[in-house]
Design a protein around this motif. Structure first.
Motif, short mmCIF file in Angstrom:
data_model
loop_
_atom_site.label_atom_id
_atom_site.label_comp_id
_atom_site.label_asym_id
_atom_site.label_seq_id
_atom_site.Cartn_x
_atom_site.Cartn_y
_atom_site.Cartn_z
N GLU A 246 3.47 -9.85 -3.35
CA GLU A 246 4.11 -8.91 -4.28
C GLU A 246 3.07 -8.12 -5.06
OE1 GLU A 246 6.86 -12.36 -3.51
OE2 GLU A 246 4.76 -12.12 -4.05
N GLU A 247 1.97 -8.79 -5.42
CA GLU A 247 0.92 -8.11 -6.17
C GLU A 247 0.27 -7.00 -5.34
OE1 GLU A 247 -1.71 -7.30 -9.36
OE2 GLU A 247 0.10 -8.53 -9.30
N LEU A 248 0.00 -7.27 -4.08
CA LEU A 248 -0.62 -6.26 -3.23
C LEU A 248 0.30 -5.06 -3.03
CD1 LEU A 248 -2.29 -8.45 -0.43
CD2 LEU A 248 -3.31 -7.55 -2.52
N SER A 379 -3.02 -9.31 -13.33
CA SER A 379 -1.93 -8.79 -12.51
C SER A 379 -1.53 -7.37 -12.91
CB SER A 379 -0.72 -9.71 -12.60
OG SER A 379 0.39 -9.17 -11.91
N TRP A 380 -1.42 -6.50 -11.92
CA TRP A 380 -0.88 -5.17 -12.16
C TRP A 380 0.64 -5.21 -12.17
CZ3 TRP A 380 -3.85 -0.98 -8.87
CH2 TRP A 380 -5.23 -1.12 -9.09
N LEU A 381 1.22 -6.12 -11.39
CA LEU A 381 2.67 -6.21 -11.28
C LEU A 381 3.30 -6.75 -12.55
CD1 LEU A 381 5.35 -6.22 -9.69
CD2 LEU A 381 4.69 -8.45 -8.77
N ASP A 382 2.76 -7.86 -13.04
CA ASP A 382 3.35 -8.52 -14.20
C ASP A 382 2.90 -7.93 -15.53
OD1 ASP A 382 4.59 -10.28 -12.44
OD2 ASP A 382 2.92 -11.70 -12.48
N ASN A 383 1.76 -7.27 -15.54
CA ASN A 383 1.23 -6.79 -16.81
C ASN A 383 0.51 -5.45 -16.65
OD1 ASN A 383 0.47 -6.83 -19.54
ND2 ASN A 383 -1.44 -7.91 -19.10
N PRO A 384 1.24 -4.39 -16.31
CA PRO A 384 0.60 -3.07 -16.19
C PRO A 384 0.09 -2.61 -17.55
CG PRO A 384 2.99 -2.86 -16.10
CD PRO A 384 2.69 -4.33 -16.05
N SER A 385 -0.98 -1.83 -17.54
CA SER A 385 -1.58 -1.39 -18.80
C SER A 385 -0.68 -0.44 -19.56
CB SER A 385 -2.93 -0.72 -18.52
OG SER A 385 -3.82 -1.63 -17.91
N GLY A 386 -0.03 0.49 -18.82
CA GLY A 386 0.83 1.46 -19.48
C GLY A 386 0.00 2.41 -20.34
N GLY A 387 0.66 3.09 -21.25
CA GLY A 387 -0.04 3.94 -22.20
C GLY A 387 -0.62 5.20 -21.58
N TYR A 388 -1.61 5.76 -22.29
CA TYR A 388 -2.20 7.05 -21.94
C TYR A 388 -3.63 6.83 -21.46
CZ TYR A 388 -3.49 12.00 -22.57
OH TYR A 388 -3.91 13.29 -22.39
N TRP A 389 -3.99 7.45 -20.34
CA TRP A 389 -5.34 7.30 -19.79
C TRP A 389 -5.94 8.67 -19.54
CZ3 TRP A 389 -7.85 8.84 -15.37
CH2 TRP A 389 -9.05 8.20 -15.09
N THR A 390 -7.24 8.81 -19.85
CA THR A 390 -7.92 10.09 -19.71
C THR A 390 -9.12 9.98 -18.79
OG1 THR A 390 -7.27 10.75 -21.95
CG2 THR A 390 -9.09 11.95 -20.94
N PHE A 391 -9.20 10.89 -17.84
CA PHE A 391 -10.36 10.97 -16.96
C PHE A 391 -11.46 11.71 -17.72
CE2 PHE A 391 -12.90 13.00 -13.61
CZ PHE A 391 -13.14 11.92 -12.78
N LEU A 392 -12.58 11.01 -17.98
CA LEU A 392 -13.62 11.58 -18.83
C LEU A 392 -14.60 12.45 -18.06
CD1 LEU A 392 -14.39 8.50 -21.09
CD2 LEU A 392 -12.91 10.45 -21.58
N SER A 393 -15.20 11.89 -17.03
CA SER A 393 -16.17 12.66 -16.24
C SER A 393 -16.34 12.00 -14.89
CB SER A 393 -17.52 12.74 -16.96
OG SER A 393 -18.07 11.44 -17.12
N ARG A 394 -17.03 12.66 -14.01
CA ARG A 394 -17.16 12.22 -12.63
C ARG A 394 -17.82 10.84 -12.54
NH1 ARG A 394 -20.04 15.71 -7.82
NH2 ARG A 394 -19.84 14.17 -6.16
N GLY A 395 -17.03 9.84 -12.14
CA GLY A 395 -17.56 8.52 -11.85
C GLY A 395 -17.96 7.71 -13.06
N SER A 396 -17.82 8.22 -14.28
CA SER A 396 -18.36 7.52 -15.44
C SER A 396 -17.55 6.29 -15.80
CB SER A 396 -18.42 8.47 -16.64
OG SER A 396 -17.11 8.88 -17.02
#
Length: 422
Positions: A246-248, A379-396
């Motif tokens: 299920e996790e995969l 676990s991503w399934l049981d405990n997703p982070s949620g919220g707001y995420w920002t891509f800062l820079s290439r690969g950082s």
């Protein structure tokens, strides 16, 4: 082992120990699905020492079977010179796990080989790799079935060191086999994963889970995660245990949603009232409209963007191919220009750094040490982070360590992502 290795009554000859005097009980193993029944001479003390299953079953203070065996052994010992005329005490095991996808009598000899090898290892007999006398000895399938049996008898420790040796001896072969550019049969990947799970062998769990999430699975439903939860009548590698299956599935869906959100983000930008054109000319609004139309045509032509009728509530078809192929196709986005003056106004120059970051750091596999330490956190399934995420820079935001798992999880399981803050 061939037919000559068994006596007429089905008792294995010298199957478990090279010192016959150490064998004081018979273990009768049955499997009705295969019409299988064999008796293996074993050492009660070694069975209890190396298998928690047998330790409990043969404990005279806990189970009737253990008390019966204890009493029969005392009676044999009291018989002095006549002890050898009495049959060895027998204990029966008849609830073996499913080892074959289509069980039949044709699998009888395979099961006999697996059990013989397992019991020999349980009795401390050294086993070399490749397995001596085993057909197609390099197949992970035999090792996966051996791991299932070891797990059933609560004796994974006897295989830990052995699998590590296999991994070290075949490191180059396995690294090449499971390289992301190769097409490996899914069953082989699942067998490797299962061995890793049952024996807590992190390298195979990491590589196998990463590979399966990236490539996809024919066992996963296109419409509902609930369809992955039925394990009735399935061999263990087709329904990975301990919540891993299920996790995969969940992780792959999150990765697909993340890639989809990149498209949605830029379609939203170019359809908004905010001018995206770099030039600030009088025709900048027309430039944005042109870029939006070309972008939608490109995404649709590549099959990565599907227009849905909200009134009909149609479900979009889920992409079931290689994740890296999908990213590579998106990187083909051309440099659209409404005219020769409007250079770099399109989404290509803004999307490429994002896609390259995902392509260079595609790790979404399971870190077994993190999983065992705090499964809820991992676990991503049981405990997703949620919220707001920002891509800062290439690969950082990526790095090759356990903290990288947390960084990846925050990005892939975020509720909202901003891809253009840089």
């Amino acid at each position: 082992m061939g037919q000559s290795d068994y006596s007429k009554n089905g008792e294995a000859r010298n199957a478990t120990d090279e010192t016959p005097s150490a064998r004081d009980i018979l273990v009768c193993i049955q499997d009705e699905r295969l019409a299988f029944k064999k008796r293996y001479p074993c050492s009660r003390s070694l069975l209890r020492q190396n298998s928690k299953y047998f330790d409990r079953l043969l404990d005279p203070d806990k189970f009737e079977e253990g008390r019966r065996i204890e009493q029969e052994l005392h009676e044999r010992a009291a018989g002095n010179g006549l002890a050898h005329e009495k049959p060895l005490p027998t204990i029966t095991v008849s609830d073996l796990p499913l080892l074959f996808e289509r069980p039949s009598r044709a699998n009888e000899s395979d099961l006999a080989e697996i059990l013989t090898l397992f019991l020999r290892m349980l009795h401390g007999v050294q086993v070399s790799w490749p397995f001596s006398g085993i057909k197609e000895f390099r197949s992970l399938e035999f090792l996966a079935r051996l791991a299932i049996i070891a797990d059933f008898f609560s004796a994974p420790d006897i295989l830990h060191g052995f699998v590590r040796k296999v991994h070290n001896n075949e490191r180059a072969a396995y690294n090449g086999l499971f390289g992301m550019k190769n097409k490996v049969p899914e069953t082989v990947v699942r067998q490797q994963l299962l061995i890793g799970i049952l024996l807590s062998f992190s390298p195979w769990i990491w590589s196998g889970s990463n590979y399966l999430i990236c490539k996809g699975s024919g066992h996963w439903s296109q419409s509902s995660q609930e369809d992955t939860r039925s394990d009735d009548g399935q061999v263990a590698w087709n329904m990975l245990p301990n919540g891993i299956e299920e996790e995969l599935f969940a992780r792959r869906q999150y990765v697909l949603q993340t890639i989809s959100s990149i498209q949605s983000h830029f379609v939203g930008l170019y359809s908004s009232k905010l001018i995206q054109c770099k030039k600030g000319y009088a025709n900048s609004t027309e430039c944005d409209s042109f870029q939006l139309g070309e972008m939608i045509k490109f995404f649709t032509r590549k099959g990565s963007l599907q227009m849905r009728d909200m009134y009909m509530q149609q479900e979009a078809e889920i992409y079931n191919g290689d994740m890296r192929d999908l990213i590579a196709r998106l990187k083909e986005c051309p440099k659209y220009q409404i005219d020769s003056y409007h250079q770099h106004c399109g989404a290509r120059t803004r999307i490429l750094p994002i896609l390259e970051a995902l392509q260079n750091f595609p790790d979404y596999g399971i870190c077994m040490s993190c999983w065992q330490t705090d499964r809820t956190k991992e676990s991503w399934l049981d405990n997703p982070s949620g919220g707001y995420w920002t891509f800062l820079s290439r690969g950082s935001q990526f790095g090759p360590n356990c903290d990288h798992n947390g960084q990846s999880k925050r990005m892939y399981t975020a509720e909202t992502r901003n891809w253009t803050s840089f």
